[in-house]
Design an enzyme around this catalytic site. Structure first.
Site, PDB file in Angstrom:
ATOM      1  N   GLU A 217      54.962 -32.945 -17.704  1.00 54.54           N
ATOM      2  CA  GLU A 217      55.313 -32.288 -16.448  1.00 54.54           C
ATOM      3  C   GLU A 217      56.794 -31.934 -16.528  1.00 54.54           C
ATOM      4  O   GLU A 217      57.657 -32.787 -16.335  1.00 54.54           O
ATOM      5  CB  GLU A 217      55.016 -33.206 -15.259  1.00 54.54           C
ATOM      6  CG  GLU A 217      53.555 -33.594 -15.115  1.00 54.54           C
ATOM      7  CD  GLU A 217      52.662 -32.405 -14.777  1.00 54.54           C
ATOM      8  OE1 GLU A 217      53.197 -31.351 -14.348  1.00 54.54           O
ATOM      9  OE2 GLU A 217      51.442 -32.520 -14.937  1.00 54.54           O
ATOM     10  N   CYS A 251      61.766 -30.037  -9.356  1.00 52.63           N
ATOM     11  CA  CYS A 251      61.294 -29.223 -10.480  1.00 52.63           C
ATOM     12  C   CYS A 251      60.605 -27.946 -10.032  1.00 52.63           C
ATOM     13  O   CYS A 251      60.556 -26.969 -10.791  1.00 52.63           O
ATOM     14  CB  CYS A 251      60.362 -30.043 -11.377  1.00 52.63           C
ATOM     15  SG  CYS A 251      58.894 -30.668 -10.537  1.00 52.63           S
TER      16      CYS A 251
END
Length: 477
Positions: A217, A251
């Site tokens: 991720e 993110c």
């Protein structure tokens, strides 16, 4: 609960304990559910302690952002998992096909064994416990390595998990970058990493030595495209929300905005008004989060200095409000004002790397095709945000851009949808989690065929003549 595993040998000993315990006594479905219930209860009971630990690690973390972005996400994920887990865990019937008759086929979802989770500093509870909950739901034992950049939160996680799990069920390794490298080299049955693309490459290379499957991720430069038909007011407000939550240290935060040339200046004005409305009190910005540490703060200042040196307009959005100090000064020197960088060129440092802070490039475009091409010329993003009322324009973007996830006319919401997978593509990551997709990530979908008599294989064997020859030619026709 294993702590302070500072050497490869200590890490390996903890891993071996987890593995031996899993082989001896795999968690039943009822145990998994009970574990998740206890985890939910203990996290809910210790939310104030969690907020304080994260606040100390950041220097200052807006409390409501911690509650929403950490506890809220994890508790929602656990609730969704508890509601659906029995259904997810059931064997899935498949068709064996007439050529295998008489037979039945199914897929069983079995736990992998011991999984490793390396979590980052930006959401140190959320991005540790959400994948951990998925791994527990699937029936695994877990070895967690929290970020060394949030040491107080790492200690909180160690203490919290010790209340819920035996040390042979969930272990926590505390340490720095060298420990992370050794951790990645353990022969896990699956390794889950959240962090930067650069570190993700190293994690994947280390895992490859054991052929350990990985979920990465990562991040990257997530664009927001404002179409010609977009309502600029709501678009600006929602981009501010996505960009300034956790001071941009997210993110999936919008990393840059593409806006029609004719609307650029109006958009900048609306952004400035929106920020001023949200942070009106000079000197006490309790609702505005600090940058995690001096290294990240210096990196962000370098991005702005580079942009200014290249002649870009650099526009702070808070008119000096950050010059004053709150009574609590421990982190106010790491406040980074929300700042726009207008039309940076492709060589600017601010466009060469993920920003991960409250800096937002605003790039004007002449046509929607040019905007799409701008996105396509870069790595595939973790998130894509589209704003507009013209569905054909939105579809033009969706049909050409491949992204980890998309949100239309808002930001961040795709992460909060428990029933959608979350994960990147290409440089922004690989693999998924959240909801059933997290359960599947930490499970082996094991095919099972149950054969009954008569069996064609009793006829299909050497010598391949007569009936055997006829059956083979019939089955392969």
């Amino acid at each position: 609960m294993s702590t302070n595993d500072n050497t490869p040998d200590q890490l390996r000993a903890s891993f071996d304990r987890l593995k031996s315990a899993w082989r001896a006594d795999r968690p039943t479905l009822e145990q998994r559910r009970a574990d998740l219930v206890r985890l939910r209860e203990r996290l809910s009971a210790r939310k104030q302690e969690m907020c304080e630990a994260i606040d100390q690690d950041f220097g200052h973390r807006a409390r409501h952002e911690t509650l929403l972005g950490e506890a809220g996400v994890v508790l929602s994920e656990i609730d969704h998992t508890l509601a659906k887990l029995r259904h997810w865990a059931r064997p899935e019937r498949r068709k064996a096909g007439w050529k295998l008759w008489p037979a039945k086929a199914e897929i069983r979802f079995v736990p992998l064994g011991v999984v490793g989770i390396i979590s980052p500093w930006n959401y140190p509870v959320n991005l540790a416990l959400a994948p951990l909950a998925a791994a527990i739901a699937a029936g695994n034992h877990v070895f967690l390595k929290p970020s060394e950049h949030t040491p107080r939160t790492a200690e909180f996680l160690r203490s919290l998990l010790a209340e819920v799990f035996a040390e042979t069920r969930v272990a926590v390794a505390l340490g720095g970058a060298e420990l992370s490298a050794a951790f990645s080299s353990l022969p896990f049955d699956h390794l889950f990493f959240t962090g930067s693309t650069a570190v993700g490459r190293k994690v994947m290379a280390a895992a490859a030595q054991n052929l350990t499957p990985v979920t990465l991720e990562l991040g990257g430069k997530s664009p927001a495209i404002i179409g010609e038909t977009a309502d600029l007011g709501p678009a600006a407000a929602r981009i501010v929300t996505g960009k300034l939550f956790n001071a941009g240290q997210t993110c999936i935060a919008p990393d840059y905005v593409l806006v029609p040339e004719s609307k650029r200046d109006a958009f900048i004005t609306l952004m400035k008004q929106e920020v001023a409305n949200r942070y009106p009190v000079k000197g006490r910005l309790d609702d505005y989060t600090s940058i995690i540490n001096a290294t990240q703060h210096e990196r962000l200042n370098h991005l702005l200095a580079d942009a200014a040196a290249r002649g870009c307009a650099v526009i702070p959005l808070l008119d000096g409000s950050l010059d004053a100090r709150s009574p609590d000064t421990r982190s106010r020197d790491r406040l980074m004002p929300p700042t726009l960088v207008v039309d940076p060129d492709g060589q600017s440092a601010v466009m060469a790397e993920e920003i991960f802070g409250p800096i937002l490039p605003v790039i004007s475009y002449a046509s929607i095709d040019r905007a799409i091409d701008y996105v396509l010329d870069r790595d595939r993003p973790l998130a894509l945000y589209c704003f507009g009322q013209d569905q054909s324009e939105i579809e033009a973007i969706l049909s050409r851009v491949v992204a980890g996830g998309v949100c239309i006319n808002d930001t961040l919401y795709q992460f909060g949808c428990n029933d959608l997978p979350f994960g990147g593509v290409g440089a922004s990551g690989m693999g998924h989690y959240h909801g059933r997709d997290g359960f599947l990530t930490f499970s082996k979908a094991m095919p099972v065929v149950r054969k009954y008599d008569p069996a064609p294989s009793d006829l299909v064997k050497p010598p391949y003549r007569g009936i055997a020859d006829w059956v083979i030619r019939f089955l392969s026709r």
